[in-house]
Design a protein around this motif. Structure first.
Motif, PDB file in Angstrom:
ATOM      1  N   GLU A   3      22.331 -37.591  15.871  1.00 44.37           N
ATOM      2  CA  GLU A   3      23.725 -38.132  15.991  1.00 44.37           C
ATOM      3  C   GLU A   3      24.436 -38.231  14.497  1.00 44.37           C
ATOM      4  O   GLU A   3      24.720 -39.134  14.177  1.00 44.37           O
ATOM      5  CB  GLU A   3      23.372 -39.573  16.474  1.00 44.37           C
ATOM      6  N   ASP A  33      30.092 -44.254   8.440  1.00 41.61           N
ATOM      7  CA  ASP A  33      30.838 -44.978   9.699  1.00 41.61           C
ATOM      8  C   ASP A  33      31.003 -44.618  10.846  1.00 41.61           C
ATOM      9  O   ASP A  33      30.841 -45.148  11.987  1.00 41.61           O
ATOM     10  CB  ASP A  33      32.230 -45.235   9.067  1.00 41.61           C
ATOM     11  N   CYS A  86      23.340 -47.805  16.801  1.00 41.77           N
ATOM     12  CA  CYS A  86      23.436 -49.099  17.478  1.00 41.77           C
ATOM     13  C   CYS A  86      23.226 -49.027  18.811  1.00 41.77           C
ATOM     14  O   CYS A  86      22.488 -49.991  19.340  1.00 41.77           O
ATOM     15  CB  CYS A  86      24.682 -50.053  16.970  1.00 41.77           C
ATOM     16  N   LEU A  87      23.906 -48.632  19.575  1.00 38.77           N
ATOM     17  CA  LEU A  87      23.852 -48.420  21.133  1.00 38.77           C
ATOM     18  C   LEU A  87      22.522 -47.938  21.500  1.00 38.77           C
ATOM     19  O   LEU A  87      21.826 -48.309  22.607  1.00 38.77           O
ATOM     20  CB  LEU A  87      24.910 -47.382  21.668  1.00 38.77           C
ATOM     21  N   THR A 146      28.569 -42.671  12.339  1.00 42.96           N
ATOM     22  CA  THR A 146      27.269 -42.760  13.071  1.00 42.96           C
ATOM     23  C   THR A 146      26.836 -44.035  13.592  1.00 42.96           C
ATOM     24  O   THR A 146      25.872 -44.314  14.295  1.00 42.96           O
ATOM     25  CB  THR A 146      26.378 -41.983  12.473  1.00 42.96           C
ATOM     26  N   ILE A 147      27.533 -45.351  13.139  1.00 42.00           N
ATOM     27  CA  ILE A 147      26.986 -46.561  13.163  1.00 42.00           C
ATOM     28  C   ILE A 147      26.936 -47.145  14.618  1.00 42.00           C
ATOM     29  O   ILE A 147      25.889 -47.133  15.464  1.00 42.00           O
ATOM     30  CB  ILE A 147      27.813 -47.470  12.456  1.00 42.00           C
ATOM     31  N   ASP A 148      27.983 -46.678  15.373  1.00 37.69           N
ATOM     32  CA  ASP A 148      28.169 -47.005  16.979  1.00 37.69           C
ATOM     33  C   ASP A 148      27.133 -46.240  17.682  1.00 37.69           C
ATOM     34  O   ASP A 148      26.193 -46.959  18.431  1.00 37.69           O
ATOM     35  CB  ASP A 148      29.520 -46.730  17.498  1.00 37.69           C
ATOM     36  N   ALA A 149      26.779 -45.243  17.412  1.00 38.39           N
ATOM     37  CA  ALA A 149      25.783 -44.384  18.283  1.00 38.39           C
ATOM     38  C   ALA A 149      24.460 -44.913  18.192  1.00 38.39           C
ATOM     39  O   ALA A 149      23.736 -45.043  18.916  1.00 38.39           O
ATOM     40  CB  ALA A 149      26.022 -42.699  17.877  1.00 38.39           C
TER      41      ALA A 149
END
Length: 130
Positions: A50, A81, A88-89, A83-86
Motif C-alpha cells: 500500500e 499522507d 487505517c481501513l 498511505t494513511i487511509d488505506a
C-alpha cells in the motif's frame, strides 16, 4: 501471524531480527524487529504494501493485561499522507477483526494480506469500468 495476517511468515522476533509476510496473491510485507518485550510490547518497521517502501513505517503492538482480559494497542506511524487511509481501513476492517478472532480462539476467514489483494482487485475492476 499465519492465522490472521499472511499465509507465509518468516520471523526472527528479537531486536534486529527480520520478518517477511507473504500471501499467494503476491502481496508481501517486510521489516525489522526494533524491540521485543515478551507479553508486553513489539516494535517493528513495516513496508512493502500500500505505497510503503520496506521499513518505511513503524508499528507498535502494546499489550496491557488485566486479571481476566487484555487490551492490545496498535500504533502505526511514519505513514505518508497518501498511505494513511488505506492502512487505517486495512487495520479497522481486516487486521484487527482477524486478530481478535484468533485471540478468542476462532479461525478468521482468509488473511489480512488476502483481503488487501481482494480490495486491490475490486478497485482495479471498478476503475476499468468507469
Amino acid at each position: 501471524m499465519m492465522a490472521w495476517l499472511a499465509q507465509s511468515v518468516k520471523a526472527d522476533p528479537r531486536s534486529g531480527g527480520i520478518f517477511c509476510l507473504a500471501d499467494l496473491n503476491g502481496l508481501w510485507i517486510e521489516g525489522t524487529y526494533l524491540e521485543v518485550v515478551k507479553d508486553r510490547r513489539v516494535l517493528l518497521t513495516w513496508g512493502g504494501i500500500e505505497g510503503l517502501r520496506p521499513g518505511q513505517s513503524t508499528i507498535e503492538f502494546a499489550l496491557h493485561a488485566g486479571a481476566d482480559s487484555a487490551l492490545l494497542r496498535i500504533r502505526h506511524f511514519g505513514l505518508s499522507d497518501a498511505t494513511i487511509d488505506a492502512h487505517c481501513l486495512g487495520w479497522r476492517y481486516s487486521g484487527l477483526p482477524k486478530l481478535k478472532a484468533v485471540a478468542e480462539g476462532g479461525i478468521p476467514r482468509g488473511t489480512c494480506l488476502g483481503d488487501a489483494a481482494d480490495a486491490r482487485e475490486h478497485h482495479q475492476y471498478a476503475v476499468g469500468v468507469v
